[in-house]
Motif scaffolding. Structure first.
Motif, PDB file in Angstrom:
ATOM      1  N   THR A   1       9.984  -2.510 -16.998  1.00 62.37           N
ATOM      2  CA  THR A   1      10.072  -1.169 -17.580  1.00 62.37           C
ATOM      3  C   THR A   1      10.125  -0.139 -16.473  1.00 62.37           C
ATOM      4  N   GLU A   2      11.062   0.820 -16.582  1.00 63.33           N
ATOM      5  CA  GLU A   2      11.122   1.957 -15.674  1.00 63.33           C
ATOM      6  C   GLU A   2      11.503   3.188 -16.494  1.00 63.33           C
ATOM      7  N   ASN A   3      10.782   4.270 -16.271  1.00 66.86           N
ATOM      8  CA  ASN A   3      11.046   5.521 -16.994  1.00 66.86           C
ATOM      9  C   ASN A   3      11.104   5.302 -18.506  1.00 66.86           C
TER      10      ASN A   3
ATOM     11  N   ASP B   1      11.070   3.403  -3.147  1.00 69.27           N
ATOM     12  CA  ASP B   1      10.568   2.090  -2.752  1.00 69.27           C
ATOM     13  C   ASP B   1      11.586   1.369  -1.868  1.00 69.27           C
ATOM     14  N   HIS B   2      12.680   2.067  -1.523  1.00 66.32           N
ATOM     15  CA  HIS B   2      13.670   1.603  -0.546  1.00 66.32           C
ATOM     16  C   HIS B   2      13.669   2.609   0.613  1.00 66.32           C
TER      17      HIS B   2
ATOM     18  N   ASN C   1       1.959   3.466  -9.500  1.00 71.89           N
ATOM     19  CA  ASN C   1       1.008   4.037 -10.457  1.00 71.89           C
ATOM     20  C   ASN C   1       1.580   5.263 -11.163  1.00 71.89           C
ATOM     21  N   LYS C   2       2.282   6.098 -10.407  1.00 73.14           N
ATOM     22  CA  LYS C   2       2.840   7.323 -10.972  1.00 73.14           C
ATOM     23  C   LYS C   2       3.841   7.023 -12.082  1.00 73.14           C
ATOM     24  N   HIS C   3       4.693   6.009 -11.851  1.00 69.98           N
ATOM     25  CA  HIS C   3       5.767   5.720 -12.800  1.00 69.98           C
ATOM     26  C   HIS C   3       5.509   4.463 -13.632  1.00 69.98           C
ATOM     27  N   LYS C   4       4.315   3.855 -13.459  1.00 66.88           N
ATOM     28  CA  LYS C   4       3.966   2.647 -14.214  1.00 66.88           C
ATOM     29  C   LYS C   4       5.052   1.578 -14.062  1.00 66.88           C
ATOM     30  N   LEU C   5       5.457   1.358 -12.819  1.00 62.42           N
ATOM     31  CA  LEU C   5       6.554   0.436 -12.545  1.00 62.42           C
ATOM     32  C   LEU C   5       6.122  -1.018 -12.707  1.00 62.42           C
ATOM     33  N   THR C   6       6.964  -1.807 -13.344  1.00 60.12           N
ATOM     34  CA  THR C   6       6.769  -3.257 -13.359  1.00 60.12           C
ATOM     35  C   THR C   6       7.889  -3.961 -12.582  1.00 60.12           C
ATOM     36  N   GLY C   7       8.774  -3.162 -11.989  1.00 58.38           N
ATOM     37  CA  GLY C   7       9.795  -3.695 -11.108  1.00 58.38           C
ATOM     38  C   GLY C   7       9.983  -2.747  -9.938  1.00 58.38           C
TER      39      GLY C   7
ATOM     40  N   ALA D   1       0.832  -1.208   0.000  1.00 59.27           N
ATOM     41  CA  ALA D   1       0.000   0.000   0.000  1.00 59.27           C
ATOM     42  C   ALA D   1       0.869   1.262   0.000  1.00 59.27           C
ATOM     43  N   GLY D   2       1.981   1.217   0.703  1.00 56.77           N
ATOM     44  CA  GLY D   2       2.867   2.369   0.768  1.00 56.77           C
ATOM     45  C   GLY D   2       3.589   2.663  -0.534  1.00 56.77           C
ATOM     46  N   ARG D   3       3.567   1.709  -1.468  1.00 56.52           N
ATOM     47  CA  ARG D   3       4.248   1.881  -2.750  1.00 56.52           C
ATOM     48  C   ARG D   3       3.281   2.098  -3.912  1.00 56.52           C
ATOM     49  N   GLU D   4       1.991   2.018  -3.661  1.00 56.06           N
ATOM     50  CA  GLU D   4       1.008   2.104  -4.746  1.00 56.06           C
ATOM     51  C   GLU D   4       1.125   3.414  -5.518  1.00 56.06           C
TER      52      GLU D   4
END
Length: 395
Positions: A185-187, A374-375, A95-101, A88-91
């Protein structure tokens, strides 16, 4: 009934401040016969309850606190709640960066000492580095299956630090099927990840924001990417318009993946050079040959593994930064990092400043960098801050 760890007089201060470690030297007595990884209660010398944690007789850190809530039981529900809270703390970030990792669980900073969990697309990779984490492997797996039923689960506990906990290194499949390679994918940059054989859990997610920042200095520049691993700093730089990128690493497998990362991002492979060389030697060779670069990225492995090795590590950091500065074009940019948690930020900056003096250069510090959000770093656990970076203009 759990065993009880009784502290020496006046040794409860850190626990009252919610720091999650109890060192062997702080313990006066252990009531009961806890086994490795068992849950124990920790009390002060006057019997005041302080916390509940995992017992590790082989480690200098003999108890790692799971909870400071006396009513909380360390069961399946406990791990389910901690993991749900971490997600929940990373949602927002996801979502903002469309992170898949991303890093799902950051050990003590997420209330799960010794537990690191990274997500790569639909694969969760766990590192269980403490006796308590190892003891509760099945509960952690159960909680992950509950919250992420679509994901396979793989364990990469092949880390030397487990020996300090009296544990063997291991890797294993915990649930589902894990492909040999995953694309995240990132950025808007695609990255190939091998979770079975890659470094750490397969990739360095903590440098995500720093890759983007470094790339902002790359347009029309000749870039040297040292300790490149799978070349992601280089891919970012090419995408940002770098004139050329040289990727340096001592692993043929990493360099081959770096080439493929360029290709899957539809970037120009002719603008890239891939060299299997020791970075320290390569920098000296470039200097001797009169080769220069406009942007150099130094992202070395951890040089500091104990306080005793700090001075030696400082010499290594100083040497490599000095060499890099000597082959930068005047006004060039150095992005330099330390992932050693035992290296203080102010000391790292001093080392870089001293390297500039030895190189006969002046340095302006433009940006100070850290690990991706996320760290996170828990306020009561400053040790969670480990990645330090500096963007420098070298004159």
């Amino acid at each position: 009934m759990s065993a009880t760890v009784i502290l020496q007089p006046k040794r409860e201060k850190s626990l009252l401040r919610k720091h999650p470690w109890v060192f062997e030297s702080a313990i006066k007595q252990i009531k009961g016969k806890p086994r490795k990884g068992d849950t124990v209660d920790v009390v002060s010398s006057d019997g005041t309850w302080l916390g509940r944690g995992a017992y590790s007789p082989a480690s200098q850190i003999q108890v790692r606190i799971w909870t400071f809530d006396q009513s909380e039981v360390v069961d399946n529900g406990f791990f389910s709640r901690r993991i749900a809270t971490a997600q929940a703390g990373r949602e927002h970030l996801i979502n903002k960066h469309k992170l898949t990792g991303y890093r799902l669980v950051a050990a003590e900073s997420d209330g799960l000492p010794g537990v690191t969990i990274d997500r790569y697309d639909n694969v969760l990779v766990c590192q269980l580095l403490s006796a308590g984490a190892d003891k509760h492997r099945n509960k952690i797996t159960w909680a992950l299956k509950k919250h992420f039923p679509e994901c396979a689960i793989y364990e990469r506990s092949d880390v030397a630090v487990r020996k300090k906990e009296g544990l063997e290194e291991l890797t294993q499949l915990l649930d589902g099927e894990v492909p040999d390679e995953i694309t995240i994918t990132e950025n808007d940059v695609k990255i190939l990840v091998n979770v079975k054989e890659g470094h750490k859990t397969g990739f360095y997610l903590d440098q995500r924001d720093n890759r983007f920042i470094a790339a902002s200095y790359a347009k029309d520049k000749e870039v040297l990417n040292c300790f490149c691993y799978t070349g992601t700093f280089g891919s970012y730089a090419l995408k940002a318009g770098a004139k050329s990128v040289t990727n340096l690493d001592v692993s043929d497998l990493a360099l081959e993946t770096a080439k493929r990362n360029v290709e899957i991002n539809q970037l120009d492979l002719s603008q890239c050079h891939f060299e299997n060389k020791d970075v320290f030697q390569a920098l000296r060779d470039y200097k001797k040959a009169g080769k220069t670069f406009d942007l150099i990225i130094l992202d070395p492995p951890k040089f500091v593994d104990s306080k005793a090795s700090l001075n030696r590590a400082c010499r290594g950091y100083k040497d490599i930064n000095m060499l890099a500065m000597q082959i930068l074009t005047p006004g060039g940019t150095l992005c330099t990092f330390s992932c050693s948690g035992l290296m203080p930020s102010d000391l790292f900056q001093k080392v870089v400043a001293d390297a500039a003096l030895d190189a006969g250069k002046s340095v302006q510090f433009l940006e100070r960098l850290g690990q991706a959000p996320d760290h996170p770093v828990l306020s009561t656990y400053p040790e969670g801050f480990y990645l330090k970076g500096l963007v420098c203009r070298v004159i």
